[in-house]
Design an enzyme around this catalytic site. Structure first.
Site, mmCIF file in Angstrom:
data_model
loop_
_atom_site.group_PDB
_atom_site.id
_atom_site.type_symbol
_atom_site.label_atom_id
_atom_site.label_comp_id
_atom_site.label_asym_id
_atom_site.label_seq_id
_atom_site.Cartn_x
_atom_site.Cartn_y
_atom_site.Cartn_z
ATOM 1 C CG ASP A 38 -20.997 -17.134 -32.181
ATOM 2 O OD1 ASP A 38 -21.559 -17.106 -33.292
ATOM 3 O OD2 ASP A 38 -21.545 -17.576 -31.139
ATOM 4 C CB SER A 73 -22.530 -10.922 -24.668
ATOM 5 O OG SER A 73 -23.823 -10.476 -25.059
ATOM 6 C CE1 TYR A 162 -35.420 -13.282 -34.158
ATOM 7 C CE2 TYR A 162 -37.251 -13.439 -35.704
ATOM 8 C CZ TYR A 162 -35.892 -13.492 -35.441
ATOM 9 O OH TYR A 162 -35.013 -13.745 -36.465
ATOM 10 C CE LYS A 166 -33.920 -10.610 -35.907
ATOM 11 N NZ LYS A 166 -32.463 -10.331 -35.903
ATOM 12 N N GLY A 404 -46.938 18.976 -61.874
ATOM 13 C CA GLY A 404 -46.948 17.517 -62.010
ATOM 14 C C GLY A 404 -46.137 17.013 -63.191
ATOM 15 N N GLY A 530 -38.630 22.051 -59.926
ATOM 16 C CA GLY A 530 -38.693 20.860 -60.781
ATOM 17 C C GLY A 530 -38.148 21.176 -62.168
HETATM 18 P P1 NAI Z 1 -27.534 -18.919 -35.860
HETATM 19 O O1 NAI Z 1 -28.111 -19.375 -34.549
HETATM 20 O O2 NAI Z 1 -26.957 -19.950 -36.735
HETATM 21 O O3 NAI Z 1 -26.466 -17.805 -35.601
HETATM 22 C C1 NAI Z 1 -26.580 -16.875 -34.568
HETATM 23 C C2 NAI Z 1 -25.264 -16.779 -33.860
HETATM 24 O O4 NAI Z 1 -25.323 -15.714 -32.896
HETATM 25 C C3 NAI Z 1 -24.948 -18.038 -33.054
HETATM 26 O O5 NAI Z 1 -23.687 -18.567 -33.465
HETATM 27 C C4 NAI Z 1 -24.912 -17.592 -31.605
HETATM 28 O O6 NAI Z 1 -23.939 -18.244 -30.819
HETATM 29 C C5 NAI Z 1 -24.607 -16.125 -31.752
HETATM 30 N N1 NAI Z 1 -25.046 -15.343 -30.604
HETATM 31 C C6 NAI Z 1 -26.197 -15.453 -29.918
HETATM 32 N N2 NAI Z 1 -26.227 -14.555 -28.910
HETATM 33 C C7 NAI Z 1 -25.063 -13.876 -28.958
HETATM 34 C C8 NAI Z 1 -24.529 -12.821 -28.181
HETATM 35 N N3 NAI Z 1 -25.154 -12.300 -27.140
HETATM 36 N N4 NAI Z 1 -23.319 -12.322 -28.505
HETATM 37 C C9 NAI Z 1 -22.614 -12.847 -29.552
HETATM 38 N N5 NAI Z 1 -23.089 -13.866 -30.306
HETATM 39 C C10 NAI Z 1 -24.303 -14.380 -30.006
HETATM 40 O O7 NAI Z 1 -28.729 -18.178 -36.623
HETATM 41 P P2 NAI Z 1 -28.846 -17.559 -38.083
HETATM 42 O O8 NAI Z 1 -30.009 -18.152 -38.720
HETATM 43 O O9 NAI Z 1 -27.584 -17.567 -38.759
HETATM 44 O O10 NAI Z 1 -29.287 -16.070 -37.735
HETATM 45 C C11 NAI Z 1 -28.472 -14.942 -37.896
HETATM 46 C C12 NAI Z 1 -29.331 -13.711 -37.755
HETATM 47 O O11 NAI Z 1 -30.287 -13.703 -38.784
HETATM 48 C C13 NAI Z 1 -30.123 -13.619 -36.475
HETATM 49 O O12 NAI Z 1 -30.154 -12.270 -36.034
HETATM 50 C C14 NAI Z 1 -31.506 -14.052 -36.868
HETATM 51 O O13 NAI Z 1 -32.495 -13.515 -36.036
HETATM 52 C C15 NAI Z 1 -31.573 -13.505 -38.253
HETATM 53 N N6 NAI Z 1 -32.567 -14.148 -39.093
HETATM 54 C C16 NAI Z 1 -32.367 -15.400 -39.589
HETATM 55 C C17 NAI Z 1 -33.301 -15.987 -40.403
HETATM 56 C C18 NAI Z 1 -33.070 -17.302 -41.033
HETATM 57 O O14 NAI Z 1 -33.894 -17.717 -41.859
HETATM 58 N N7 NAI Z 1 -32.001 -17.995 -40.696
HETATM 59 C C19 NAI Z 1 -34.594 -15.339 -40.692
HETATM 60 C C20 NAI Z 1 -34.667 -13.992 -40.193
HETATM 61 C C21 NAI Z 1 -33.696 -13.462 -39.413
#
Ligand code: NAI
Length: 765
Positions: A38, A73, A162, A166, A404, A530
């Protein structure tokens, strides 16, 4: 058994919070060594901190798990993978989860908003996965997760950047699934919904609290486990619900006519058909997708006239299908000559092997229970399909013909030799819009006796739209399987040469062997017949639920839903519901359903009378090959059951058997000890069995009785009265008699070596 990750090294990106944290904890709890990555940014990607990752590592270690933190990152993918190698020496699983949001309405999306989102989500997942790829390839194992979003699948206001990233991840995953398959690297995509800091601005607080990230983790764990064969899948999940998604394609419409430009007006006029999802399909790979496009080319070129305007469509109906003319039409009878070699070749073609001892009864003509697989019943009938183009009211190009569905019903176990004669009738012609379905009924006879009934449902692409009816009460219907886990599952491995072998049973279509022909049909490689998969599935059902007994087979119905490439494995799932065994077949690597709505009906288990199984079919006229031209040849054919014994007196062998009986009585149990076997004898006169004897040198003090062995014989010998006498009198060596075909041996052939004891010492006249 619970799913363990002991020995596996798992990288979870963005695991400092939200969903990533849950995955990391769950993997560690099941024994994995986890790299908790992270960067520690805020939701917009601003800032940097090691605290988030450290905290999760501490949590894991406190519970006795193995974890290290990484603060790079995801854009520096190599560094993340290096961290895994440094700490644990390998990388098995990558969960691409890190993410940020920079929501804006489209008009106000800046370059930075666009680029940052693409860089973290799409480019970051690419960098990390590429760095892991070579290690996974080398170790022939890898599991990868891409994290998409409903916003990408369906679109969402204010998330253009986004959504693009995605759904880009889904495209990436689809291709990695294909490239990774042969290295056992699987890549799947999830679209989760969970309360986290990313969703706190869009979800009400109470929903945020109840949609826990921990509800999502089990799906990720399963997809990343080595037992899971899912590859290239897309799953929506949240609140503990999980569902797979796929593409659905309308049947569509060809809006172009031969030598005519396609016009916007033609598209407009056919818009309803283009968008009509009735009878839609679900293409699961690019070959299936292209197949239709390629066939459109040849359809337009060869038949022309298919098209946008109603008059063109009308001309197809008049020149293509005319049910009024076709239905009820009888094809010329067809004669099929065969012997045990074709039965064995067919059994090999549907994957039987001497590796399985109980397959021998279908592979070895000398086996005591040698018989024909019931599904061989399609073979004598299939030539009729090739004759369809000569039927009045049916005009089409054979390359448009798809098999079929198939129904087969046997009225008797199939003989192991014949000529058999098939009589075929067009039962119905249906209009399915994009194509026509021809229902072809074929009755197959041995002499005058009806042996089996086949119903072929044949789909002719592009031949619909002639205004015919959609359904027919003559069609044998498929039946969906019960809604419960199957009672039995068998996986078979087809070989690279499966189709090359199966086609020798009479379906010579080059589509199954010639790569360039297959490519013309839009297939990447030649596909398996088939009816070959059908044979695989059917023999599995017969083995699992009827003890391989062909006499218990009554009928079978299948729908050919998808195609299989030789070399792929197939999985037969079976459900028993009384005497009906429902089944379906899947391509094992992908779980795509190959045969659907299928069932086999069985007769009640008999109070086994093995004699009833062996049939011999003979005919005076056997020179006709499998060709429709020899129309009446088989009328002289006659069919009889082996046990139909013609009792004729005056056999020389009677005296010999009487003498054998006397000597058995005299010698007491000594002979039983020495021989320990039951011999069945069938003595023939003029080619027909005229007497049966059973010499029991196994039970009690031995016995001889006239009549069939009642299934007790270890070996059964069939020989003419004259040859029997020659053997007894030493004029004919028993081995020579065997190799010259004068003496036929079924069952344990080794026991026939003990014949000397009986014939030489006990048959002195
Ligand atoms: P979150 O914000 O709690 O977790 C994302 C984590 O990624 C954060 O801890 C952040 O520090 C880390 N991060 C950001 N940029 C980074 C980088 N360059 N390198 C390393 N770490 C980095 O968000 P959440 O909800 O847990 O999301 C996780 C994934 O799920 C994301 O890809 C999000 O787009 C996807 N997602 C989440 C949904 C939801 O309902 N929570 C819905 C659809 C997709």
């Amino acid at each position: 058994m619970s799913l363990s990750f002991e020995g596996r090294v798992v990288l979870v990106t963005g695991a400092g919070g939200g969903l990533g944290r849950e995955y990391a904890l769950a993997f560690a709890e099941r024994g994995a060594s986890v790299i908790v990555n992270d960067l520690g940014v805020d939701t917009k990607g601003v800032g940097k901190s090691s605290a988030a990752a450290d905290k999760v590592v501490e949590e894991i270690r406190a519970k006795g798990g193995k974890a290290v933190a990484n603060y790079d990152s995801v854009e520096d993918g190599e560094k993340l993978i290096q961290a895994a190698l440094d700490a644990f020496g390998r990388i098995d699983v990558v969960v691409n989860n890190a993410g940020i949001l920079r929501d804006r309405s489209f008009a106000s999306t800046s370059d930075l908003d666009w680029d940052l989102i693409q860089r973290i989500h799409l480019r970051g997942s690419f960098q990390v996965t590429r760095a892991a790829w070579s290690h996974m390839k080398k170790q022939k194992y890898g599991r990868i997760i891409m994290t998409a979003s409903a916003a990408g699948i369906y679109g969402n206001f204010g998330q253009a950047n986004y959504s693009a990233a995605k759904l880009g991840l889904l495209g990436l995953s689809n291709t990695l699934a294909i490239e990774g398959r042969k290295y056992n690297i699987h890549c799947n995509t999830i679209a989760p919904v969970a309360g986290s800091r990313l969703t706190e601005t869009v979800m009400p607080p109470d929903l945020l609290a109840t949609l826990k990230p921990e509800y999502v983790a089990p799906l990720v764990l399963w997809l990343c486990h080595d037992q899971c064969q899912e590859n290239g899948g897309l799953f929506e999940t949240g609140a503990g619900w999980i569902g797979k998604l796929r593409w659905e394609r309308a049947q569509g419409h060809i809006a172009r006519s031969k030598n005519q430009p396609i016009t916007a007006e033609a598209v407009r006029d056919q818009w309803d058909k283009i968008c009509d999802f009735t009878d839609s399909s679900t293409p699961s790979n690019i070959q299936e997708s292209l197949q239709l496009i390629v066939s459109t080319l040849s359809q337009v070129e060869s038949e022309g006239e298919v098209g946008a305007n109603p008059t063109a469509a009308a001309s197809v109906s008049s020149s293509g299908m005319s049910p009024a003319e076709a239905v009820g039409h009888k094809l010329p009878p067809n004669t099929f000559n065969y012997n045990h070699a074709q039965c064995i070749l067919y059994a090999l073609g549907v994957g039987m092997s001497t590796k399985e001892p109980d397959h021998l009864r279908f592979l070895y003509e000398g086996h005591q229970d040698f018989g024909c697989l019931p599904t061989f019943g399609v073979i004598p009938a299939q030539a009729a399909m090739m004759e369809l183009t000569s039927v009045p009211g049916i005009n089409f190009d054979l390359t448009k013909l798809l098999h079929g569905e198939q129904y087969l019903e046997l009225y008797k176990p199939l003989p192991t030799s014949g000529p058999l004669t098939s009589q075929s009738t067009i039962a119905d012609v249906l209009d399915k819009g994009s194509g026509a379905v021809i229902i072809l009924d074929v009755n197959t006879y041995c002499g005058d006796e009806l042996l089996c009934f086949n119903q072929f449902s044949l789909f002719v692409t592009g031949a619909g739209g002639f205004g015919g009816k959609r359904n027919s009460n003559k069609a044998k219907a498929t039946v969906p399987p019960p809604q419960r886990p199957p009672d039995a599952v068998v996986t078979d491995f087809t070989t690279r040469d499966q189709a090359a072998l199966y086609r020798l049973s009479g379906d010579w279509n080059p589509l199954h062997i010639d790569p360039s022909f297959a490519a013309m049909g839009g297939f990447k490689a030649p596909i398996l017949h088939g009816l070959c998969s059908f044979g695989f599935a059917a023999r599995n059902v017969l083995k699992q639920f009827a003890n391989n007994d062909p006499s218990r087979f009554k009928a079978i119905k299948v729908r050919f839903a998808k195609t299989l490439v030789p070399g792929q494995s197939l999985k037969t799932e079976m459900w028993k519901e009384g005497n009906r065994i429902h089944f379906q077949c899947k391509v094992n690597d992908t779980d795509v359903i190959l045969l659907s709505g299928a069932y086999m009906d069985l007769h009640d288990a008999p109070d086994a009378s093995p004699e009833s199984l062996t049939q011999v079919c003979s005919a005076e006229n056997t020179q006709h090959s499998n060709s429709h031209s020899s129309m009446h040849s088989s009328s002289e054919a006659s069919c009889f059951l082996v046990p139909t014994i013609v009792q004729v007196g005056g056999l020389q062998s009677e005296l010999v058997f009487a003498e054998i009986g006397r000597r058995i009585k005299d010698s007491g149990s000594e002979l039983v000890k020495k021989v320990n076997a039951v011999f069945g004898w069938e003595i023939t006169k003029d080619g027909k069995i005229t007497a049966q004897w059973t010499i029991d040198l196994k039970n009690g003090s031995g016995s001889l009785h006239k009549g069939p062995d009642g299934g007790k014989a270890d070996v059964t010998l069939t020989v003419s009265d004259e040859d029997f006498m020659d053997v007894v009198q030493g004029k004919l060596n028993p081995q020579k008699a065997f190799f010259s075909g004068k003496l036929k041996v079924k069952g344990n052939i080794m026991l026939s070596q003990k014949l000397d004891v009986i014939l030489k010492d006990y048959a002195k006249l």
